[in-house]
Design a protein around this motif. Structure first.
Motif, PDB file in Angstrom:
ATOM      1  N   GLY A   1       5.818  -2.278   0.720  1.00 56.11           N
ATOM      2  CA  GLY A   1       5.141  -2.760   1.811  1.00 56.11           C
ATOM      3  C   GLY A   1       6.040  -2.570   3.601  1.00 56.11           C
ATOM      4  O   GLY A   1       5.251  -2.575   4.375  1.00 56.11           O
ATOM      5  N   GLU A   2       7.468  -3.038   3.001  1.00 61.27           N
ATOM      6  CA  GLU A   2       8.283  -1.807   3.894  1.00 61.27           C
ATOM      7  C   GLU A   2       8.477  -0.872   4.537  1.00 61.27           C
ATOM      8  O   GLU A   2       7.902  -0.491   5.696  1.00 61.27           O
ATOM      9  CB  GLU A   2      10.044  -2.792   3.796  1.00 61.27           C
ATOM     10  CG  GLU A   2      10.639  -2.729   5.025  1.00 61.27           C
ATOM     11  CD  GLU A   2      11.752  -2.915   4.299  1.00 61.27           C
ATOM     12  OE1 GLU A   2      12.307  -3.970   3.919  1.00 61.27           O
ATOM     13  OE2 GLU A   2      12.805  -2.643   4.656  1.00 61.27           O
ATOM     14  N   ASP A   3       7.874   0.091   3.368  1.00 60.74           N
ATOM     15  CA  ASP A   3       7.899   1.130   4.209  1.00 60.74           C
ATOM     16  C   ASP A   3       6.853   1.439   4.538  1.00 60.74           C
ATOM     17  O   ASP A   3       6.789   2.629   5.947  1.00 60.74           O
ATOM     18  CB  ASP A   3       7.562   2.064   2.357  1.00 60.74           C
ATOM     19  CG  ASP A   3       8.409   2.460   2.262  1.00 60.74           C
ATOM     20  OD1 ASP A   3       9.697   2.316   2.221  1.00 60.74           O
ATOM     21  OD2 ASP A   3       9.113   2.686   0.857  1.00 60.74           O
ATOM     22  N   MET A   4       5.553   1.142   3.963  1.00 62.50           N
ATOM     23  CA  MET A   4       4.510   0.913   5.555  1.00 62.50           C
ATOM     24  C   MET A   4       4.524   0.220   6.970  1.00 62.50           C
ATOM     25  O   MET A   4       4.168   1.045   6.973  1.00 62.50           O
ATOM     26  CB  MET A   4       2.803   0.222   4.012  1.00 62.50           C
ATOM     27  CG  MET A   4       2.354   0.472   3.001  1.00 62.50           C
ATOM     28  SD  MET A   4       1.494   2.134   2.863  1.00 62.50           S
ATOM     29  CE  MET A   4       0.439   1.539   3.134  1.00 62.50           C
ATOM     30  N   ARG A   5       4.924  -0.730   7.026  1.00 61.57           N
ATOM     31  CA  ARG A   5       5.008  -1.201   8.054  1.00 61.57           C
ATOM     32  C   ARG A   5       6.494  -0.251   8.763  1.00 61.57           C
ATOM     33  O   ARG A   5       5.965   0.090   9.862  1.00 61.57           O
ATOM     34  CB  ARG A   5       5.836  -2.864   7.899  1.00 61.57           C
ATOM     35  CG  ARG A   5       4.789  -3.839   7.445  1.00 61.57           C
ATOM     36  CD  ARG A   5       5.583  -5.088   7.577  1.00 61.57           C
ATOM     37  NE  ARG A   5       7.172  -5.089   7.230  1.00 61.57           N
ATOM     38  CZ  ARG A   5       7.669  -5.508   5.492  1.00 61.57           C
ATOM     39  NH1 ARG A   5       5.865  -6.271   5.537  1.00 61.57           N
ATOM     40  NH2 ARG A   5       7.967  -6.066   5.519  1.00 61.57           N
ATOM     41  N   LYS A   6       7.068   0.136   8.278  1.00 57.24           N
ATOM     42  CA  LYS A   6       7.774   1.362   9.188  1.00 57.24           C
ATOM     43  C   LYS A   6       7.213   2.425   9.840  1.00 57.24           C
ATOM     44  O   LYS A   6       7.574   2.823  10.494  1.00 57.24           O
ATOM     45  CB  LYS A   6       9.061   1.602   8.302  1.00 57.24           C
ATOM     46  CG  LYS A   6      10.434   0.689   7.826  1.00 57.24           C
ATOM     47  CD  LYS A   6      11.775   1.418   7.002  1.00 57.24           C
ATOM     48  CE  LYS A   6      12.480   0.239   6.956  1.00 57.24           C
ATOM     49  NZ  LYS A   6      13.452   0.392   6.035  1.00 57.24           N
ATOM     50  N   ALA A   7       6.418   3.100   8.172  1.00 54.93           N
ATOM     51  CA  ALA A   7       5.575   4.454   8.855  1.00 54.93           C
ATOM     52  C   ALA A   7       4.316   3.735   9.803  1.00 54.93           C
ATOM     53  O   ALA A   7       3.693   4.675  10.362  1.00 54.93           O
ATOM     54  CB  ALA A   7       4.870   4.611   7.162  1.00 54.93           C
ATOM     55  N   GLY A   8       4.102   3.084   9.706  1.00 55.90           N
ATOM     56  CA  GLY A   8       3.014   2.494  10.834  1.00 55.90           C
ATOM     57  C   GLY A   8       3.048   2.217  11.806  1.00 55.90           C
ATOM     58  O   GLY A   8       2.539   3.013  13.202  1.00 55.90           O
TER      59      GLY A   8
ATOM     60  N   ASP B   1      -4.100  -7.437   7.196  1.00 56.26           N
ATOM     61  CA  ASP B   1      -3.723  -8.114   6.562  1.00 56.26           C
ATOM     62  C   ASP B   1      -4.030  -8.272   5.077  1.00 56.26           C
ATOM     63  O   ASP B   1      -3.450  -8.453   4.515  1.00 56.26           O
ATOM     64  CB  ASP B   1      -4.042 -10.046   7.588  1.00 56.26           C
ATOM     65  CG  ASP B   1      -3.459  -9.921   8.917  1.00 56.26           C
ATOM     66  OD1 ASP B   1      -3.418  -8.899   9.505  1.00 56.26           O
ATOM     67  OD2 ASP B   1      -3.944 -10.813   9.206  1.00 56.26           O
ATOM     68  N   THR B   2      -5.156  -8.180   5.050  1.00 52.08           N
ATOM     69  CA  THR B   2      -5.217  -8.422   3.478  1.00 52.08           C
ATOM     70  C   THR B   2      -5.027  -7.625   2.642  1.00 52.08           C
ATOM     71  O   THR B   2      -4.580  -7.425   1.619  1.00 52.08           O
ATOM     72  CB  THR B   2      -6.888  -8.900   3.094  1.00 52.08           C
ATOM     73  OG1 THR B   2      -7.396  -9.254   3.422  1.00 52.08           O
ATOM     74  CG2 THR B   2      -7.118  -8.640   1.105  1.00 52.08           C
TER      75      THR B   2
ATOM     76  N   GLU C   1       2.371  -5.449  -0.507  1.00 53.65           N
ATOM     77  CA  GLU C   1       3.663  -6.386  -0.302  1.00 53.65           C
ATOM     78  C   GLU C   1       3.588  -6.725  -2.017  1.00 53.65           C
ATOM     79  O   GLU C   1       4.538  -6.805  -2.802  1.00 53.65           O
ATOM     80  CB  GLU C   1       3.387  -7.748   0.523  1.00 53.65           C
ATOM     81  CG  GLU C   1       4.077  -6.855   2.298  1.00 53.65           C
ATOM     82  CD  GLU C   1       3.823  -7.501   3.078  1.00 53.65           C
ATOM     83  OE1 GLU C   1       3.270  -8.736   2.429  1.00 53.65           O
ATOM     84  OE2 GLU C   1       4.121  -7.009   3.942  1.00 53.65           O
ATOM     85  N   ARG C   2       3.236  -7.271  -2.559  1.00 55.25           N
ATOM     86  CA  ARG C   2       2.863  -7.832  -3.637  1.00 55.25           C
ATOM     87  C   ARG C   2       2.733  -7.185  -5.010  1.00 55.25           C
ATOM     88  O   ARG C   2       3.503  -7.049  -5.807  1.00 55.25           O
ATOM     89  CB  ARG C   2       1.320  -8.685  -3.995  1.00 55.25           C
ATOM     90  CG  ARG C   2       1.298 -10.051  -4.240  1.00 55.25           C
ATOM     91  CD  ARG C   2       0.003 -10.569  -4.008  1.00 55.25           C
ATOM     92  NE  ARG C   2      -1.139  -9.966  -3.966  1.00 55.25           N
ATOM     93  CZ  ARG C   2      -1.994  -9.766  -2.775  1.00 55.25           C
ATOM     94  NH1 ARG C   2      -1.882 -11.019  -2.276  1.00 55.25           N
ATOM     95  NH2 ARG C   2      -3.129  -9.723  -3.614  1.00 55.25           N
TER      96      ARG C   2
END
Length: 133
Positions: free
Chosen positions: A2-9, A77-78, A84-85
């Motif tokens: 999830g953190e990678d996805m936010r950073k990558a975003g 968001d979903t 993240e889960r």
């Protein structure tokens, strides 16, 4: 993840690619993969929003845009919560499996050393037995 996805975003904005270029290769590949997966997720959300709105022909153009935007945001968001889960569970499993691997490796090394000592003792006993004859 999830953190990678936010950073990558954010990788497509400003200095994001420079940040990726300064990373070790495996981490950079993970960032790029995360970015591409997140972009695909956003495209899926847009496609689903358009399909959803196609079933509501009475919406005006501005209402359609608003519904699509809200639908896409809800879907993102979903998806983010879901990812993240998954990331949390993956980290827990990794920790668990690493512990199991270390325990198995210790047992294997212990068995190997025990076997080596047993063979050495047998060879030594055989050598002593043959030299006394």
């Amino acid at each position: 993840m999830g953190e990678d996805m936010r950073k990558a975003g954010g990788a497509g904005k400003g200095g994001g690619m420079r940040r990726v270029a300064e990373m070790p290769l495996d981490q950079a590949v993970n960032e790029i993969e995360g970015f591409l997966l997140w972009e695909a997720e956003k495209d899926r959300a847009r496609t689903r929003a358009e399909a959803f709105c196609a079933g509501l022909p009475w919406l005006t153009d501005s209402q359609r845009r608003e519904v699509e935007l809200r639908y896409c945001q809800d879907q993102r968001d979903t998806s983010q919560a879901y990812l993240e889960r998954i990331a949390t569970r993956s980290a827990a499993l990794r920790t668990e499996y690493e512990g199991v691997y270390r325990a198995l490796r210790r047992r294997l090394i212990t068995a190997l050393l025990t076997g080596t000592v047993a063979v050495a003792v047998l060879v030594a006993m055989t050598a002593v037995g043959m030299s006394t004859r």
